[in-house]
Structures are given as C-alpha cells and as structure tokens.
Write a protein that holds these residues in place. Sequence first.
Motif, PDB file in Angstrom:
ATOM      1  N   VAL A   6       0.937  -1.230  -0.015  1.00  0.00           N
ATOM      2  CA  VAL A   6       0.054  -0.009   0.146  1.00  0.00           C
ATOM      3  C   VAL A   6       1.832   1.373  -0.157  1.00  0.00           C
ATOM      4  CG1 VAL A   6      -1.935  -1.240   1.340  1.00  0.00           C
ATOM      5  CG2 VAL A   6      -0.039  -0.045   2.509  1.00  0.00           C
ATOM      6  N   THR A   7       0.742   2.653  -0.212  1.00  0.00           N
ATOM      7  CA  THR A   7       0.926   3.919  -0.642  1.00  0.00           C
ATOM      8  C   THR A   7       0.475   4.811   0.788  1.00  0.00           C
ATOM      9  OG1 THR A   7       1.950   2.940  -3.248  1.00  0.00           O
ATOM     10  CG2 THR A   7       2.018   5.122  -2.060  1.00  0.00           C
ATOM     11  N   VAL A   8       1.573   5.167   0.652  1.00  0.00           N
ATOM     12  CA  VAL A   8       1.091   6.824   1.821  1.00  0.00           C
ATOM     13  C   VAL A   8       1.620   7.536   1.134  1.00  0.00           C
ATOM     14  CG1 VAL A   8       1.442   7.579   3.698  1.00  0.00           C
ATOM     15  CG2 VAL A   8       1.388   5.370   3.906  1.00  0.00           C
ATOM     16  N   ALA A   9       1.035   8.915   0.832  1.00  0.00           N
ATOM     17  CA  ALA A   9       0.944   9.980   0.501  1.00  0.00           C
ATOM     18  C   ALA A   9       0.723  11.685   0.504  1.00  0.00           C
ATOM     19  CB  ALA A   9       0.618  10.260  -1.592  1.00  0.00           C
ATOM     20  N   GLN A  10       0.918  12.143   1.466  1.00  0.00           N
ATOM     21  CA  GLN A  10       0.292  13.803   2.216  1.00  0.00           C
ATOM     22  C   GLN A  10      -0.869  13.820   1.144  1.00  0.00           C
ATOM     23  OE1 GLN A  10       3.405  15.090   3.585  1.00  0.00           O
ATOM     24  NE2 GLN A  10       3.239  15.622   5.557  1.00  0.00           N
ATOM     25  N   ASP A  11      -0.655  14.089  -0.485  1.00  0.00           N
ATOM     26  CA  ASP A  11      -1.291  14.536  -1.174  1.00  0.00           C
ATOM     27  C   ASP A  11      -2.677  14.067  -1.404  1.00  0.00           C
ATOM     28  OD1 ASP A  11      -0.491  12.564  -3.161  1.00  0.00           O
ATOM     29  OD2 ASP A  11       0.766  14.759  -4.422  1.00  0.00           O
ATOM     30  N   GLY A  12      -2.910  12.799  -1.324  1.00  0.00           N
ATOM     31  CA  GLY A  12      -4.032  12.014  -2.054  1.00  0.00           C
ATOM     32  C   GLY A  12      -3.696  11.354  -2.530  1.00  0.00           C
ATOM     33  N   THR A  13      -3.002  11.046  -3.471  1.00  0.00           N
ATOM     34  CA  THR A  13      -2.602  10.389  -4.294  1.00  0.00           C
ATOM     35  C   THR A  13      -2.122   9.021  -3.965  1.00  0.00           C
ATOM     36  OG1 THR A  13      -0.121  10.880  -4.877  1.00  0.00           O
ATOM     37  CG2 THR A  13      -1.592  12.091  -5.663  1.00  0.00           C
ATOM     38  N   GLY A  14      -2.330   8.644  -3.284  1.00  0.00           N
ATOM     39  CA  GLY A  14      -2.560   7.561  -2.355  1.00  0.00           C
ATOM     40  C   GLY A  14      -3.371   6.254  -1.800  1.00  0.00           C
ATOM     41  N   ASP A  15      -2.997   5.116  -0.952  1.00  0.00           N
ATOM     42  CA  ASP A  15      -3.464   4.375  -0.440  1.00  0.00           C
ATOM     43  C   ASP A  15      -4.716   5.387   1.039  1.00  0.00           C
ATOM     44  OD1 ASP A  15      -4.109   2.200  -2.527  1.00  0.00           O
ATOM     45  OD2 ASP A  15      -1.777   2.125  -1.994  1.00  0.00           O
ATOM     46  N   TYR A  16      -3.300   5.896   1.302  1.00  0.00           N
ATOM     47  CA  TYR A  16      -3.935   6.797   2.458  1.00  0.00           C
ATOM     48  C   TYR A  16      -3.296   7.650   3.145  1.00  0.00           C
ATOM     49  CZ  TYR A  16      -4.776   1.922   4.023  1.00  0.00           C
ATOM     50  OH  TYR A  16      -5.735   0.867   3.892  1.00  0.00           O
ATOM     51  N   ARG A  17      -3.116   8.856   3.338  1.00  0.00           N
ATOM     52  CA  ARG A  17      -2.642  10.200   3.973  1.00  0.00           C
ATOM     53  C   ARG A  17      -1.464  10.344   4.488  1.00  0.00           C
ATOM     54  NH1 ARG A  17      -4.753  14.897   1.155  1.00  0.00           N
ATOM     55  NH2 ARG A  17      -6.503  14.771  -0.465  1.00  0.00           N
ATOM     56  N   MET A  18      -1.347   9.129   6.054  1.00  0.00           N
ATOM     57  CA  MET A  18      -0.728   9.478   7.352  1.00  0.00           C
ATOM     58  C   MET A  18      -0.101   7.649   7.344  1.00  0.00           C
ATOM     59  SD  MET A  18      -0.495  12.477   7.628  1.00  0.00           S
ATOM     60  CE  MET A  18       0.659  12.313   9.078  1.00  0.00           C
ATOM     61  N   VAL A  19       0.640   7.729   7.672  1.00  0.00           N
ATOM     62  CA  VAL A  19       1.288   6.414   8.299  1.00  0.00           C
ATOM     63  C   VAL A  19       0.452   5.648   9.396  1.00  0.00           C
ATOM     64  CG1 VAL A  19       3.757   5.306   9.181  1.00  0.00           C
ATOM     65  CG2 VAL A  19       4.090   7.172   7.336  1.00  0.00           C
ATOM     66  N   GLN A  20      -0.188   6.013  10.218  1.00  0.00           N
ATOM     67  CA  GLN A  20      -1.010   5.833  10.946  1.00  0.00           C
ATOM     68  C   GLN A  20      -1.864   4.918  10.126  1.00  0.00           C
ATOM     69  OE1 GLN A  20       0.560   5.337  14.348  1.00  0.00           O
ATOM     70  NE2 GLN A  20      -1.013   3.429  14.181  1.00  0.00           N
ATOM     71  N   GLU A  21      -2.118   6.436   9.483  1.00  0.00           N
ATOM     72  CA  GLU A  21      -3.957   4.665   8.869  1.00  0.00           C
ATOM     73  C   GLU A  21      -3.069   4.075   8.909  1.00  0.00           C
ATOM     74  OE1 GLU A  21      -5.852   9.116   7.673  1.00  0.00           O
ATOM     75  OE2 GLU A  21      -4.976   8.656   6.487  1.00  0.00           O
ATOM     76  N   ALA A  22      -2.290   4.067   7.711  1.00  0.00           N
ATOM     77  CA  ALA A  22      -2.209   2.492   6.990  1.00  0.00           C
ATOM     78  C   ALA A  22      -1.567   1.024   8.005  1.00  0.00           C
ATOM     79  CB  ALA A  22      -0.097   3.420   6.652  1.00  0.00           C
ATOM     80  N   ILE A  23      -0.921   1.658   9.399  1.00  0.00           N
ATOM     81  CA  ILE A  23      -0.883  -0.147   9.973  1.00  0.00           C
ATOM     82  C   ILE A  23      -2.350   0.544  10.576  1.00  0.00           C
ATOM     83  CG2 ILE A  23      -0.329   0.181  12.131  1.00  0.00           C
ATOM     84  CD1 ILE A  23       2.447   2.156  11.690  1.00  0.00           C
ATOM     85  N   ASP A  24      -3.174   1.195  10.602  1.00  0.00           N
ATOM     86  CA  ASP A  24      -4.175   0.593  11.309  1.00  0.00           C
ATOM     87  C   ASP A  24      -5.710   0.428  10.311  1.00  0.00           C
ATOM     88  OD1 ASP A  24      -3.530   2.674  14.157  1.00  0.00           O
ATOM     89  OD2 ASP A  24      -4.401   4.071  12.732  1.00  0.00           O
ATOM     90  N   PHE A  25      -5.156   0.480   9.523  1.00  0.00           N
ATOM     91  CA  PHE A  25      -6.699   0.143   8.363  1.00  0.00           C
ATOM     92  C   PHE A  25      -6.280  -0.531   7.610  1.00  0.00           C
ATOM     93  CE2 PHE A  25      -8.017   4.360   9.608  1.00  0.00           C
ATOM     94  CZ  PHE A  25      -9.104   3.407  10.212  1.00  0.00           C
ATOM     95  N   ALA A  26      -4.876  -1.201   7.255  1.00  0.00           N
ATOM     96  CA  ALA A  26      -4.097  -2.345   5.137  1.00  0.00           C
ATOM     97  C   ALA A  26      -3.808  -3.120   6.249  1.00  0.00           C
ATOM     98  CB  ALA A  26      -2.930  -1.083   4.749  1.00  0.00           C
ATOM     99  N   VAL A  27      -2.970  -3.004   7.933  1.00  0.00           N
ATOM    100  CA  VAL A  27      -2.399  -3.623   8.411  1.00  0.00           C
ATOM    101  C   VAL A  27      -3.734  -5.100   9.739  1.00  0.00           C
ATOM    102  CG1 VAL A  27      -0.532  -4.978   9.729  1.00  0.00           C
ATOM    103  CG2 VAL A  27      -0.115  -3.163   8.295  1.00  0.00           C
ATOM    104  N   PRO A  28      -3.818  -5.971   8.792  1.00  0.00           N
ATOM    105  CA  PRO A  28      -5.087  -6.992   9.841  1.00  0.00           C
ATOM    106  C   PRO A  28      -3.917  -7.330  11.031  1.00  0.00           C
ATOM    107  CG  PRO A  28      -3.320  -8.608   8.325  1.00  0.00           C
ATOM    108  CD  PRO A  28      -3.448  -6.693   7.378  1.00  0.00           C
TER     109      PRO A  28
END
Length: 317
Positions: A6-28
């Motif tokens: 998954v990709t984190v990008a602050q400009d909204g071009t990735g799957d998430y905007r913040m690293v914590q969001e990716a940890i919370d929602f992309a990692v089961p």
Amino acid sequence: MSASVVTVAQDGTGDYRMVQEAIDFAVPLCNTRRIVIRVTPGIYKQPVYVPKTKNLITLAGLRPEDTVLTWNNTATKIEHHQTSRVIGTGTFGCGSVIVEGEDFIAENITFENSSPEGSGQAVAIRVTADRCAFYNCRFLGWQDTLYLHYGKQYLKDCYIEGSVDFIFGNSTALLEHCHIHCKSGGFITAQSRKSSQETTGYVFLRCVITGNGGTSYAYLGRPWGPFGRVVFAYTYMDACIKLVGWNNWDKVENERTACFYEYRCFGPGSCVSKRVTWARELVDEEAEQFLMHGFIDPDPARPWLAQRMALRIPHSA
C-alpha cells in the motif's frame, strides 16, 4: 506468499495520507503476511505506533532525507493518539515512533524527535520488538534518540545523532556500517544489561563516529544497567571521543561489572592506552563472537536476518 503493498502520500494520490492510517487499516490484526507500506516523500508530523498485534510491517521510502516521520514528545510532555495506558509514560512513552510489532523493517526513512536541545529525554523511536531491521535510515534527536529497548535488531548503513545516551536500552543489536554523530558533549550509549546471564548488548561493527568540532568531549558510553555491554569493532573514532573512552555513571561498583570493549578501532579518538582501566581491548578469540551476524541471529536452524535482507523491496517495484 507475496507481500501486500500500500502507498502513503500526503497529497492524496496514495491509498492513505498518513502512516498511522495505513498501519491501522491496511494491516490486519495478528497478520501472517508481510505488508509493505511505501511512504512517498514528505515530512509526516504525527506520532506513529506499531502495536504488538501487527507484525510483519515494512516501511519503505525513497531517500531518508526526503521521507521524515517526526514528532516532538518529551518524557514530561506526551501528545499521542494512543492513551498512556497503551504506549507508556515518561521516556518509555515519548517516542515519535514506537514499534512493538515483531519482524518490522524500515528502509530509507528518517525517524526524528524535533524537540530542541535541553528538552530532556526525547526519543525518536523506541523498538520493543524482536527481529527488526533498519536499512539506510536516519535517527535524529538530542537526548535518548534511539531506544533499542528489547528484542534483536540489525541496523545497516544508518545515521544516528544525539548528545546524551542517544543509543540506549537492553536489546541485542548489531549496528553495521553506521555513522554515529555526537552533536555535543555527552554519551553515545547507555546499555542496560542487568546480569551477566543476559545475552543482550550493542555491537558497532565498521562504523564511523564524528562530532560537531572540538576534541575530547563525548564518551563512548556508560552503563545504564550494571552489566551494560557495548563493543566497538573496526570503527573510526574522530577527536570528539574522550581519551578515557568510558564513564561509570558515578558508580564505582559499575566498574566491576560493565563490559565495555573495543577491537581494532582507529582514528584520533581511539587511543586504547588512555582508556579507563576497567574497559579493554579484545583479543582475536574474544572478538570473534561479536563480528558476525550470529550475535543477533544465533539459531542456524531458524535464521531471521537473511530473510529480512531478502525482503528488501525496491521502491519502484
């Protein structure tokens, strides 16, 4: 099984905007498959927490100078999206990034605590997890920058800076080809091994130590625990290192138990003849156990470090 990316990008071009969001929602929870979180360039101002229930995470940037995870907690001022009951208080809970999930990898990332000099304990990252690896990362701060608290860790080609006890804790860690930079007078290490039976300790192998000008103002370390164990091997030390090398933390009794060793180091700060009498130069046979990856990966039947190296994924893949 291939990794999920998954990709984190602050400009909204990735799957998430913040690293914590990716940890919370992309990692089961209790995941058994590696999750690669690609972090696009940017300064991400948010504390990050990797819980014990989320293992096998990789954070991958392009260049550490361009991908920065930063926050400004101190031991006396903690602002975090998690409660203190979860992350702890004081030095233990003040990390900009806290990693408690095992088998964590980071590559090309900067971990920073942006608190200014004089703020007291201000951890950039605390690692309380086994089998973690960091490649070409930067760790920036002043006091207590890199908290290698528990588990086994491998750091390669990393840059670590600070002043007071800025590499500390009681893990078993091998730092290879790393650049250690002393920003002001103080102590590089504060290893906290509590008994001679513990196998913990820090080994600096083929590293470079530099300072912000001046001579003889920084110690290689002091024992946070009475049996603190630190080895510098094949390491260049510039003139910032005090010729006595080591400090007993104002406890004479620590001199009987601390295990502070050097082996074939060089540079103007490496004068073995001027060192304190209770630290010493290892002979070849003694040094051998500290010069190989087996120091942090001792079980040949279940090796983990080679697997971490194989899991390094190019950012463009």
